[in-house]
Structures are given as C-alpha cells and as structure tokens.
Design a protein around this motif. Structure first.
Motif, PDB file in Angstrom:
ATOM      1  N   PHE A   1       0.831  -1.203   0.000  1.00 48.11           N
ATOM      2  CA  PHE A   1       0.000   0.000   0.000  1.00 48.11           C
ATOM      3  C   PHE A   1       0.868   1.257   0.000  1.00 48.11           C
ATOM      4  CE2 PHE A   1      -2.275   3.463   2.111  1.00 48.11           C
ATOM      5  CZ  PHE A   1      -3.349   3.585   1.253  1.00 48.11           C
ATOM      6  N   GLU A   2       1.941   1.244   0.763  1.00 48.56           N
ATOM      7  CA  GLU A   2       2.834   2.408   0.797  1.00 48.56           C
ATOM      8  C   GLU A   2       3.359   2.740  -0.595  1.00 48.56           C
ATOM      9  OE1 GLU A   2       3.595   4.755   3.122  1.00 48.56           O
ATOM     10  OE2 GLU A   2       1.911   3.772   4.107  1.00 48.56           O
ATOM     11  N   THR A   3       3.597   1.721  -1.397  1.00 40.82           N
ATOM     12  CA  THR A   3       4.071   1.930  -2.766  1.00 40.82           C
ATOM     13  C   THR A   3       2.941   2.398  -3.686  1.00 40.82           C
ATOM     14  OG1 THR A   3       5.743   0.217  -2.455  1.00 40.82           O
ATOM     15  CG2 THR A   3       5.200   0.804  -4.730  1.00 40.82           C
ATOM     16  N   TRP A   4       1.725   1.913  -3.445  1.00 43.96           N
ATOM     17  CA  TRP A   4       0.596   2.155  -4.343  1.00 43.96           C
ATOM     18  C   TRP A   4      -0.379   3.216  -3.845  1.00 43.96           C
ATOM     19  CZ3 TRP A   4      -1.988  -2.392  -7.252  1.00 43.96           C
ATOM     20  CH2 TRP A   4      -1.023  -3.159  -7.908  1.00 43.96           C
ATOM     21  N   LYS A   5      -0.154   3.849  -2.716  1.00 42.91           N
ATOM     22  CA  LYS A   5      -1.175   4.711  -2.116  1.00 42.91           C
ATOM     23  C   LYS A   5      -1.565   5.904  -2.976  1.00 42.91           C
ATOM     24  CE  LYS A   5       2.141   7.115   0.827  1.00 42.91           C
ATOM     25  NZ  LYS A   5       2.575   7.263   2.211  1.00 42.91           N
ATOM     26  N   HIS A   6      -0.757   6.255  -3.947  1.00 40.84           N
ATOM     27  CA  HIS A   6      -1.069   7.370  -4.845  1.00 40.84           C
ATOM     28  C   HIS A   6      -1.893   6.916  -6.062  1.00 40.84           C
ATOM     29  CE1 HIS A   6       2.402   5.544  -6.726  1.00 40.84           C
ATOM     30  NE2 HIS A   6       2.084   6.187  -7.841  1.00 40.84           N
ATOM     31  N   THR A   7      -2.277   5.632  -6.074  1.00 41.16           N
ATOM     32  CA  THR A   7      -3.023   5.104  -7.215  1.00 41.16           C
ATOM     33  C   THR A   7      -4.331   4.461  -6.780  1.00 41.16           C
ATOM     34  OG1 THR A   7      -1.979   2.917  -7.141  1.00 41.16           O
ATOM     35  CG2 THR A   7      -0.903   4.594  -8.504  1.00 41.16           C
ATOM     36  N   GLN A   8      -5.266   4.458  -7.709  1.00 40.12           N
ATOM     37  CA  GLN A   8      -6.526   3.754  -7.522  1.00 40.12           C
ATOM     38  C   GLN A   8      -6.317   2.335  -8.054  1.00 40.12           C
ATOM     39  OE1 GLN A   8      -9.867   4.700 -10.247  1.00 40.12           O
ATOM     40  NE2 GLN A   8     -10.951   5.165  -8.341  1.00 40.12           N
ATOM     41  N   MET A   9      -6.656   1.333  -7.256  1.00 42.16           N
ATOM     42  CA  MET A   9      -6.548  -0.049  -7.709  1.00 42.16           C
ATOM     43  C   MET A   9      -7.747  -0.373  -8.591  1.00 42.16           C
ATOM     44  SD  MET A   9      -6.600  -3.628  -5.572  1.00 42.16           S
ATOM     45  CE  MET A   9      -4.987  -3.506  -4.856  1.00 42.16           C
ATOM     46  N   VAL A  10      -7.474  -0.910  -9.760  1.00 40.69           N
ATOM     47  CA  VAL A  10      -8.514  -1.332 -10.682  1.00 40.69           C
ATOM     48  C   VAL A  10      -8.435  -2.853 -10.782  1.00 40.69           C
ATOM     49  CG1 VAL A  10      -9.440  -1.154 -13.025  1.00 40.69           C
ATOM     50  CG2 VAL A  10      -8.292   0.831 -11.978  1.00 40.69           C
ATOM     51  N   VAL A  11      -9.436  -3.552 -10.237  1.00 43.91           N
ATOM     52  CA  VAL A  11      -9.471  -5.005 -10.312  1.00 43.91           C
ATOM     53  C   VAL A  11     -10.122  -5.370 -11.638  1.00 43.91           C
ATOM     54  CG1 VAL A  11     -10.324  -7.136  -9.248  1.00 43.91           C
ATOM     55  CG2 VAL A  11      -9.626  -5.211  -7.804  1.00 43.91           C
ATOM     56  N   ASP A  12      -9.404  -6.161 -12.428  1.00 44.56           N
ATOM     57  CA  ASP A  12      -9.882  -6.582 -13.737  1.00 44.56           C
ATOM     58  C   ASP A  12      -9.837  -8.107 -13.795  1.00 44.56           C
ATOM     59  OD1 ASP A  12     -10.783  -6.408 -16.376  1.00 44.56           O
ATOM     60  OD2 ASP A  12      -8.893  -5.646 -17.183  1.00 44.56           O
ATOM     61  N   ALA A  13     -10.471  -8.701 -14.786  1.00 54.02           N
ATOM     62  CA  ALA A  13     -10.394 -10.137 -15.031  1.00 54.02           C
ATOM     63  C   ALA A  13     -10.111 -10.335 -16.508  1.00 54.02           C
ATOM     64  CB  ALA A  13     -11.692 -10.826 -14.636  1.00 54.02           C
ATOM     65  N   ILE A  14      -9.203 -11.245 -16.794  1.00 55.41           N
ATOM     66  CA  ILE A  14      -8.798 -11.528 -18.167  1.00 55.41           C
ATOM     67  C   ILE A  14      -8.730 -13.037 -18.369  1.00 55.41           C
ATOM     68  CG2 ILE A  14      -7.524  -9.351 -18.410  1.00 55.41           C
ATOM     69  CD1 ILE A  14      -4.932 -10.981 -17.961  1.00 55.41           C
ATOM     70  N   PRO A  15      -8.743 -13.509 -19.618  1.00 59.64           N
ATOM     71  CA  PRO A  15      -8.569 -14.945 -19.843  1.00 59.64           C
ATOM     72  C   PRO A  15      -7.196 -15.385 -19.345  1.00 59.64           C
ATOM     73  CG  PRO A  15      -9.361 -13.855 -21.837  1.00 59.64           C
ATOM     74  CD  PRO A  15      -8.989 -12.776 -20.854  1.00 59.64           C
ATOM     75  N   GLY A  16      -7.145 -16.587 -18.832  1.00 58.42           N
ATOM     76  CA  GLY A  16      -5.884 -17.140 -18.362  1.00 58.42           C
ATOM     77  C   GLY A  16      -6.092 -17.947 -17.103  1.00 58.42           C
ATOM     78  N   ARG A  17      -5.030 -18.546 -16.651  1.00 58.89           N
ATOM     79  CA  ARG A  17      -5.092 -19.372 -15.447  1.00 58.89           C
ATOM     80  C   ARG A  17      -4.878 -18.511 -14.217  1.00 58.89           C
ATOM     81  NH1 ARG A  17      -3.891 -24.956 -13.710  1.00 58.89           N
ATOM     82  NH2 ARG A  17      -2.916 -24.729 -11.668  1.00 58.89           N
ATOM     83  N   GLY A  18      -5.786 -18.631 -13.250  1.00 59.66           N
ATOM     84  CA  GLY A  18      -5.659 -17.899 -12.008  1.00 59.66           C
ATOM     85  C   GLY A  18      -4.604 -18.514 -11.113  1.00 59.66           C
ATOM     86  N   SER A  19      -4.381 -17.885  -9.997  1.00 56.53           N
ATOM     87  CA  SER A  19      -3.419 -18.365  -9.022  1.00 56.53           C
ATOM     88  C   SER A  19      -3.877 -19.700  -8.449  1.00 56.53           C
ATOM     89  CB  SER A  19      -3.304 -17.332  -7.905  1.00 56.53           C
ATOM     90  OG  SER A  19      -2.722 -17.924  -6.779  1.00 56.53           O
ATOM     91  N   GLY A  20      -2.932 -20.495  -8.007  1.00 59.33           N
ATOM     92  CA  GLY A  20      -3.248 -21.795  -7.447  1.00 59.33           C
ATOM     93  C   GLY A  20      -4.149 -21.744  -6.236  1.00 59.33           C
ATOM     94  N   PHE A  21      -4.113 -20.652  -5.459  1.00 64.91           N
ATOM     95  CA  PHE A  21      -4.907 -20.569  -4.243  1.00 64.91           C
ATOM     96  C   PHE A  21      -6.132 -19.675  -4.390  1.00 64.91           C
ATOM     97  CE2 PHE A  21      -0.526 -21.351  -2.739  1.00 64.91           C
ATOM     98  CZ  PHE A  21      -0.735 -22.610  -2.194  1.00 64.91           C
ATOM     99  N   SER A  22      -6.257 -18.973  -5.495  1.00 62.74           N
ATOM    100  CA  SER A  22      -7.356 -18.038  -5.681  1.00 62.74           C
ATOM    101  C   SER A  22      -8.564 -18.765  -6.277  1.00 62.74           C
ATOM    102  CB  SER A  22      -6.902 -16.897  -6.599  1.00 62.74           C
ATOM    103  OG  SER A  22      -7.794 -15.818  -6.536  1.00 62.74           O
ATOM    104  N   LEU A  23      -9.771 -18.366  -5.854  1.00 65.44           N
ATOM    105  CA  LEU A  23     -10.990 -19.070  -6.242  1.00 65.44           C
ATOM    106  C   LEU A  23     -11.237 -19.135  -7.742  1.00 65.44           C
ATOM    107  CD1 LEU A  23     -13.555 -17.816  -3.557  1.00 65.44           C
ATOM    108  CD2 LEU A  23     -12.558 -20.105  -3.760  1.00 65.44           C
ATOM    109  N   GLU A  24     -10.722 -18.184  -8.510  1.00 61.32           N
ATOM    110  CA  GLU A  24     -11.021 -18.185  -9.947  1.00 61.32           C
ATOM    111  C   GLU A  24     -10.185 -19.192 -10.727  1.00 61.32           C
ATOM    112  OE1 GLU A  24      -7.515 -15.357  -9.959  1.00 61.32           O
ATOM    113  OE2 GLU A  24      -9.093 -15.922  -8.567  1.00 61.32           O
ATOM    114  N   ASN A  25      -9.246 -19.859 -10.084  1.00 62.57           N
ATOM    115  CA  ASN A  25      -8.315 -20.754 -10.767  1.00 62.57           C
ATOM    116  C   ASN A  25      -8.981 -21.703 -11.764  1.00 62.57           C
ATOM    117  OD1 ASN A  25      -5.897 -21.970 -11.452  1.00 62.57           O
ATOM    118  ND2 ASN A  25      -5.954 -23.368  -9.734  1.00 62.57           N
ATOM    119  N   PRO A  26     -10.051 -22.430 -11.410  1.00 62.75           N
ATOM    120  CA  PRO A  26     -10.613 -23.386 -12.372  1.00 62.75           C
ATOM    121  C   PRO A  26     -11.510 -22.770 -13.451  1.00 62.75           C
ATOM    122  CG  PRO A  26     -11.762 -23.565 -10.277  1.00 62.75           C
ATOM    123  CD  PRO A  26     -10.649 -22.576 -10.082  1.00 62.75           C
ATOM    124  N   THR A  27     -11.693 -21.459 -13.459  1.00 64.31           N
ATOM    125  CA  THR A  27     -12.654 -20.847 -14.383  1.00 64.31           C
ATOM    126  C   THR A  27     -12.090 -20.533 -15.764  1.00 64.31           C
ATOM    127  OG1 THR A  27     -12.155 -18.557 -13.755  1.00 64.31           O
ATOM    128  CG2 THR A  27     -13.825 -19.733 -12.428  1.00 64.31           C
TER     129      THR A  27
END
Length: 181
Positions: free
Chosen positions: A123-149
C-alpha cells in the motif's frame, strides 16, 4: 473519475463497481478501488458458487502480486494490512449499475460487498493510485478461487490527481489491527 479503465493495448473496459465511501466521507470521495465489468461478472459467478468472498493483494512470492480471491474469512488479515475498500457489486439485475448516481436503489446485501485488502508495504508503494481489479482470460493463481474458471484477476492502477489525493488524506484506510470481526 472516468467510467472506463484504459488498457495498455489502447482499448478500454467499463468500470462496473466502486468501493463505498468510508463512514463519514462525502459520497464524491474518489474510491481507492474499482472493478471492471469482466471482474464483476467473475466475482458474481464466484459468490454464486462459494458465498461471500474477499481479496488480498500481497507484495509477491509465489503468485507475484496478483489479487487473490478467497471465501470471506478464509484468509487471515494481518495487523498491518490495509483495507483499500469494499466493492459494492449491487445486484446483477439493477439498472444503471453500481456507482451510478441514482440514490433510490436498495442497499446491497453483504454478499455483494467485497472487501479488498493489500499488504501494508505494498500500500505504501501504491497509495497514490486507484486499484482497478480486472479479469482476463488465463489461469488464475493456485490458491485463488477463480483458478478453475479459465479466467484470472489482474490489478491495474490509475494515478490519483492532486485534488483526489488531498481528499483521500482526510479519510485514511482501515488497518487489519482495527478489524473488529
């Protein structure tokens, strides 16, 4: 604030969800986190399968700095983690979408609100920016819920202008140490 997120390819994606303003903040306070239409669509799918969810964005390690989506409460938030915001997905059948200026809509249920956390050091590095959460085709992280989608979440950023930064300074984000759950 723009209603679209500019992409490196030159295209754009519509912003479909914005963080709700912190308690006591003006309604026009710029949100620290927003989500694109593809991200909201994927989040609604995951909420339908798993119930309420949350995000945590760390500073790296195995999965880089991808936003990780977990069932709400399945990830232990650290005392120095920062609540970037609580995305309001609204209901999928609401006209105008979340973030519109129609003040007559019903409050969203807790399952349509997604807390977005980030590690304190990142956050200290990014506090001057707005976080934009996006979704794109591809394999998600092994622990993240979107992985099998077949899709994955991706963080983008928009730099706040000086006026937005000044407004945000009056409403610092909550830390994990302040969490009362």
């Amino acid at each position: 604030m723009d209603d679209v997120c500019g992409l490196p390819s030159g295209g754009s994606v519509r912003i479909a969800a914005r963080a709700t303003p912190p308690e006591g903040a003006p309604a026009d306070l710029p949100p620290r986190v927003v989500a694109t239409e593809p991200a909201v669509e994927l989040l609604r799918e995951l909420v339908g399968r798993h119930g309420p969810v949350m995000f945590h964005q760390s500073g790296g390690c195995c999965d880089g700095s991808a936003p990780m989506c977990y069932p709400d409460g399945e990830f232990r938030v650290g005392q120095r983690d920062v609540l970037v915001g609580e995305l309001d997905l609204g209901s999928p059948d609401r006209t105008g979408g979340p973030g519109d200026d129609d003040e007559t809509h019903e409050p969203s249920s807790s399952s349509s609100r997604i807390r977005v956390w980030i590690s304190g050091t990142q956050f200290e590095t990014w506090k001057h920016t707005q976080m934009v959460v996006d979704a794109i085709p591809g394999r998600g992280s092994g622990f993240s819920l979107e992985n099998p989608t077949g899709k994955r979440f991706l963080s983008r950023a928009r730099t706040f202008d000086p006026g937005e930064l000044a407004a945000l300074e009056a409403f610092p984000p909550m830390l994990g140490a302040e969490l009362d759950e």
